[in-house]
Motif scaffolding. Structure first.
Motif, PDB file in Angstrom:
ATOM      1  N   GLN A 107       0.868  -1.176   0.000  1.00  0.00           N
ATOM      2  CA  GLN A 107       0.000   0.000   0.000  1.00  0.00           C
ATOM      3  C   GLN A 107       0.907   1.229   0.000  1.00  0.00           C
ATOM      4  OE1 GLN A 107      -3.717  -0.136   2.132  1.00  0.00           O
ATOM      5  NE2 GLN A 107      -3.069  -2.076   3.060  1.00  0.00           N
ATOM      6  N   ILE A 108       0.678   2.117  -0.956  1.00  0.00           N
ATOM      7  CA  ILE A 108       1.556   3.273  -1.158  1.00  0.00           C
ATOM      8  C   ILE A 108       0.907   4.539  -0.599  1.00  0.00           C
ATOM      9  CG2 ILE A 108       2.742   4.683  -2.881  1.00  0.00           C
ATOM     10  CD1 ILE A 108       2.721   2.172  -4.704  1.00  0.00           C
ATOM     11  N   VAL A 109       1.718   5.302   0.135  1.00  0.00           N
ATOM     12  CA  VAL A 109       1.266   6.564   0.708  1.00  0.00           C
ATOM     13  C   VAL A 109       2.224   7.661   0.244  1.00  0.00           C
ATOM     14  CG1 VAL A 109       0.918   7.833   2.864  1.00  0.00           C
ATOM     15  CG2 VAL A 109       0.273   5.422   2.722  1.00  0.00           C
ATOM     16  N   ASP A 110       1.676   8.789  -0.180  1.00  0.00           N
ATOM     17  CA  ASP A 110       2.486   9.931  -0.601  1.00  0.00           C
ATOM     18  C   ASP A 110       3.083  10.576   0.643  1.00  0.00           C
ATOM     19  OD1 ASP A 110       3.621  12.254  -1.537  1.00  0.00           O
ATOM     20  OD2 ASP A 110       1.840  12.945  -2.612  1.00  0.00           O
ATOM     21  N   ALA A 111       4.390  10.381   0.839  1.00  0.00           N
ATOM     22  CA  ALA A 111       5.068  10.888   2.034  1.00  0.00           C
ATOM     23  C   ALA A 111       5.718  12.251   1.806  1.00  0.00           C
ATOM     24  CB  ALA A 111       6.106   9.869   2.505  1.00  0.00           C
ATOM     25  N   ASN A 112       5.428  12.897   0.685  1.00  0.00           N
ATOM     26  CA  ASN A 112       5.939  14.243   0.429  1.00  0.00           C
ATOM     27  C   ASN A 112       5.177  15.285   1.240  1.00  0.00           C
ATOM     28  OD1 ASN A 112       7.954  13.806  -1.749  1.00  0.00           O
ATOM     29  ND2 ASN A 112       6.180  12.968  -2.809  1.00  0.00           N
ATOM     30  N   ASN A 113       4.032  14.880   1.754  1.00  0.00           N
ATOM     31  CA  ASN A 113       3.153  15.797   2.490  1.00  0.00           C
ATOM     32  C   ASN A 113       3.633  16.006   3.925  1.00  0.00           C
ATOM     33  OD1 ASN A 113       1.211  16.187   0.337  1.00  0.00           O
ATOM     34  ND2 ASN A 113       0.626  14.059   0.673  1.00  0.00           N
ATOM     35  N   SER A 114       2.889  16.814   4.660  1.00  0.00           N
ATOM     36  CA  SER A 114       3.226  17.087   6.063  1.00  0.00           C
ATOM     37  C   SER A 114       3.104  15.814   6.890  1.00  0.00           C
ATOM     38  CB  SER A 114       2.272  18.146   6.633  1.00  0.00           C
ATOM     39  OG  SER A 114       0.976  17.590   6.797  1.00  0.00           O
ATOM     40  N   VAL A 115       3.753  15.816   8.039  1.00  0.00           N
ATOM     41  CA  VAL A 115       3.704  14.666   8.950  1.00  0.00           C
ATOM     42  C   VAL A 115       2.257  14.312   9.279  1.00  0.00           C
ATOM     43  CG1 VAL A 115       4.295  13.886  11.282  1.00  0.00           C
ATOM     44  CG2 VAL A 115       5.992  15.101   9.926  1.00  0.00           C
ATOM     45  N   GLU A 116       1.433  15.306   9.569  1.00  0.00           N
ATOM     46  CA  GLU A 116       0.037  15.051   9.952  1.00  0.00           C
ATOM     47  C   GLU A 116      -0.791  14.492   8.792  1.00  0.00           C
ATOM     48  OE1 GLU A 116      -1.420  14.751  12.920  1.00  0.00           O
ATOM     49  OE2 GLU A 116       0.616  15.130  13.631  1.00  0.00           O
ATOM     50  N   THR A 117      -0.583  15.027   7.591  1.00  0.00           N
ATOM     51  CA  THR A 117      -1.321  14.539   6.422  1.00  0.00           C
ATOM     52  C   THR A 117      -0.979  13.077   6.146  1.00  0.00           C
ATOM     53  OG1 THR A 117      -1.391  16.756   5.454  1.00  0.00           O
ATOM     54  CG2 THR A 117      -1.744  14.899   3.951  1.00  0.00           C
ATOM     55  N   VAL A 118       0.309  12.750   6.198  1.00  0.00           N
ATOM     56  CA  VAL A 118       0.743  11.364   5.978  1.00  0.00           C
ATOM     57  C   VAL A 118       0.188  10.473   7.079  1.00  0.00           C
ATOM     58  CG1 VAL A 118       2.757   9.822   5.838  1.00  0.00           C
ATOM     59  CG2 VAL A 118       2.822  12.083   4.739  1.00  0.00           C
ATOM     60  N   PHE A 119       0.255  10.936   8.317  1.00  0.00           N
ATOM     61  CA  PHE A 119      -0.248  10.160   9.451  1.00  0.00           C
ATOM     62  C   PHE A 119      -1.735   9.860   9.304  1.00  0.00           C
ATOM     63  CE2 PHE A 119      -2.047  10.134  13.822  1.00  0.00           C
ATOM     64  CZ  PHE A 119      -1.496   8.937  14.240  1.00  0.00           C
ATOM     65  N   ASN A 120      -2.514  10.846   8.917  1.00  0.00           N
ATOM     66  CA  ASN A 120      -3.964  10.635   8.740  1.00  0.00           C
ATOM     67  C   ASN A 120      -4.243   9.587   7.671  1.00  0.00           C
ATOM     68  OD1 ASN A 120      -4.646  12.466  10.755  1.00  0.00           O
ATOM     69  ND2 ASN A 120      -4.756  14.182   9.332  1.00  0.00           N
ATOM     70  N   GLU A 121      -3.479   9.619   6.581  1.00  0.00           N
ATOM     71  CA  GLU A 121      -3.644   8.627   5.520  1.00  0.00           C
ATOM     72  C   GLU A 121      -3.276   7.231   6.025  1.00  0.00           C
ATOM     73  OE1 GLU A 121      -4.756   7.068   1.978  1.00  0.00           O
ATOM     74  OE2 GLU A 121      -5.070   9.139   2.645  1.00  0.00           O
ATOM     75  N   LEU A 122      -2.189   7.150   6.778  1.00  0.00           N
ATOM     76  CA  LEU A 122      -1.767   5.858   7.328  1.00  0.00           C
ATOM     77  C   LEU A 122      -2.791   5.317   8.328  1.00  0.00           C
ATOM     78  CD1 LEU A 122       2.036   6.580   7.769  1.00  0.00           C
ATOM     79  CD2 LEU A 122       1.029   4.853   6.263  1.00  0.00           C
ATOM     80  N   CYS A 123      -3.389   6.191   9.118  1.00  0.00           N
ATOM     81  CA  CYS A 123      -4.416   5.760  10.075  1.00  0.00           C
ATOM     82  C   CYS A 123      -5.597   5.115   9.358  1.00  0.00           C
ATOM     83  CB  CYS A 123      -4.892   6.937  10.931  1.00  0.00           C
ATOM     84  SG  CYS A 123      -3.723   7.425  12.205  1.00  0.00           S
ATOM     85  N   LYS A 124      -5.996   5.682   8.230  1.00  0.00           N
ATOM     86  CA  LYS A 124      -7.093   5.091   7.450  1.00  0.00           C
ATOM     87  C   LYS A 124      -6.719   3.690   6.995  1.00  0.00           C
ATOM     88  CE  LYS A 124      -8.483   9.549   5.561  1.00  0.00           C
ATOM     89  NZ  LYS A 124      -8.419  10.385   4.366  1.00  0.00           N
ATOM     90  N   ILE A 125      -5.509   3.523   6.493  1.00  0.00           N
ATOM     91  CA  ILE A 125      -5.056   2.215   6.014  1.00  0.00           C
ATOM     92  C   ILE A 125      -4.996   1.202   7.146  1.00  0.00           C
ATOM     93  CG2 ILE A 125      -3.085   0.971   5.032  1.00  0.00           C
ATOM     94  CD1 ILE A 125      -2.507   3.539   3.374  1.00  0.00           C
ATOM     95  N   ILE A 126      -4.400   1.613   8.269  1.00  0.00           N
ATOM     96  CA  ILE A 126      -4.249   0.706   9.418  1.00  0.00           C
ATOM     97  C   ILE A 126      -5.630   0.296   9.937  1.00  0.00           C
ATOM     98  CG2 ILE A 126      -3.499   0.559  11.827  1.00  0.00           C
ATOM     99  CD1 ILE A 126      -1.164   0.248   9.925  1.00  0.00           C
ATOM    100  N   SER A 127      -6.557   1.222   9.986  1.00  0.00           N
ATOM    101  CA  SER A 127      -7.912   0.904  10.471  1.00  0.00           C
ATOM    102  C   SER A 127      -8.562  -0.176   9.612  1.00  0.00           C
ATOM    103  CB  SER A 127      -8.787   2.149  10.453  1.00  0.00           C
ATOM    104  OG  SER A 127      -8.300   3.093  11.387  1.00  0.00           O
ATOM    105  N   GLU A 128      -8.246  -0.177   8.330  1.00  0.00           N
ATOM    106  CA  GLU A 128      -8.837  -1.178   7.417  1.00  0.00           C
ATOM    107  C   GLU A 128      -8.167  -2.543   7.500  1.00  0.00           C
ATOM    108  OE1 GLU A 128      -8.677   0.581   3.546  1.00  0.00           O
ATOM    109  OE2 GLU A 128     -10.018   2.233   4.124  1.00  0.00           O
ATOM    110  N   ILE A 129      -6.898  -2.598   7.904  1.00  0.00           N
ATOM    111  CA  ILE A 129      -6.214  -3.898   7.904  1.00  0.00           C
ATOM    112  C   ILE A 129      -6.197  -4.577   9.266  1.00  0.00           C
ATOM    113  CG2 ILE A 129      -4.718  -3.335   5.962  1.00  0.00           C
ATOM    114  CD1 ILE A 129      -2.450  -2.870   7.898  1.00  0.00           C
ATOM    115  N   GLN A 130      -6.624  -3.892  10.309  1.00  0.00           N
ATOM    116  CA  GLN A 130      -6.615  -4.488  11.637  1.00  0.00           C
ATOM    117  C   GLN A 130      -7.551  -5.658  11.738  1.00  0.00           C
ATOM    118  OE1 GLN A 130      -6.960  -1.066  14.404  1.00  0.00           O
ATOM    119  NE2 GLN A 130      -5.486  -2.270  15.535  1.00  0.00           N
TER     120      GLN A 130
END
Length: 190
Positions: free
Chosen positions: A167-190
């Motif tokens: 799963q690819i996340v655009d990490a060029n963004n701010s720490v918070e923007t990347v974190f929010n995207e990762l939280c969505k992904i993690i919530s789906e795979i738990q």
């Protein structure tokens, strides 16, 4: 050893692997392991393993895969939570050794790729170098690390993409923007 759920976090140096993994571990109560941190910790001890690592690093080589895998698996022995492992596997040798040593004990849930432009990564690492004690946070080491990522880690990423785990996340963004995207992904795979 019980079957342990694992998420690998990959990305070029400076993509935010450690930062994001630590934030995710706090948010979801996961265990965050950094292959690099475990190796640096091992180097501080005067053990046979530390001697082997020092010899490899002095030659500009990566840590032996068996040592890295055993350090990670040792840290995982007594936990029942999901493990976020950042910066691993860095090459196909790591991947093969991991699969051999962890066989039947690990459930790989996902591989998160923090995709980040080299220019952004370089800027972040040089800014970090002002406060970190990491000996590899300099332009000379950085060039080798970027080259290693392109040559050796990309095949690992391709392997997991073909396996449907990436799963690819655009990490060029701010720490918070990347974190929010990762939280969505993690919530789906738990």
């Amino acid at each position: 050893m019980a079957v342990m759920p694992v998420v690998f976090v990959l990305g070029r140096p400076g993509s935010g692997k450690g930062t994001q993994s630590a934030k995710l571990a706090d948010e979801f109560n996961f265990v965050h392991l950094s292959a690099g941190e475990l190796l640096r910790k091992e180097l501080k001890d005067e053990t046979e393993v530390a001697g082997i690592l020092k010899t490899h690093f002095a030659k500009g080589l990566m840590a032996p895969s068996e040592i890295t895998c055993n350090l990670l698996l040792s840290e995982m022995e007594n936990e029942k939570k999901l493990f976020l492992i950042d910066g691993f596997p860095v090459d196909m040798d790591n991947l093969k050794m991991w699969e051999t040593l962890s066989k039947g004990n690990v459930d790989l849930k996902s591989v998160l790729l923090l995709e980040c432009a080299e220019s952004v990564s370089k800027q972040r690492i040089l800014a970090r170098s002002e406060t970190s004690n990491r000996s590899d946070d300099n332009l000379e080491s950085l060039s080798r690390r970027f080259e290693y990522f392109t040559k050796h880690t990309k095949p690992v990423i391709d392997f997991y993409a073909k396996a449907g785990k990436l799963q690819i996340v655009d990490a060029n963004n701010s720490v918070e923007t990347v974190f929010n995207e990762l939280c969505k992904i993690i919530s789906e795979i738990q």
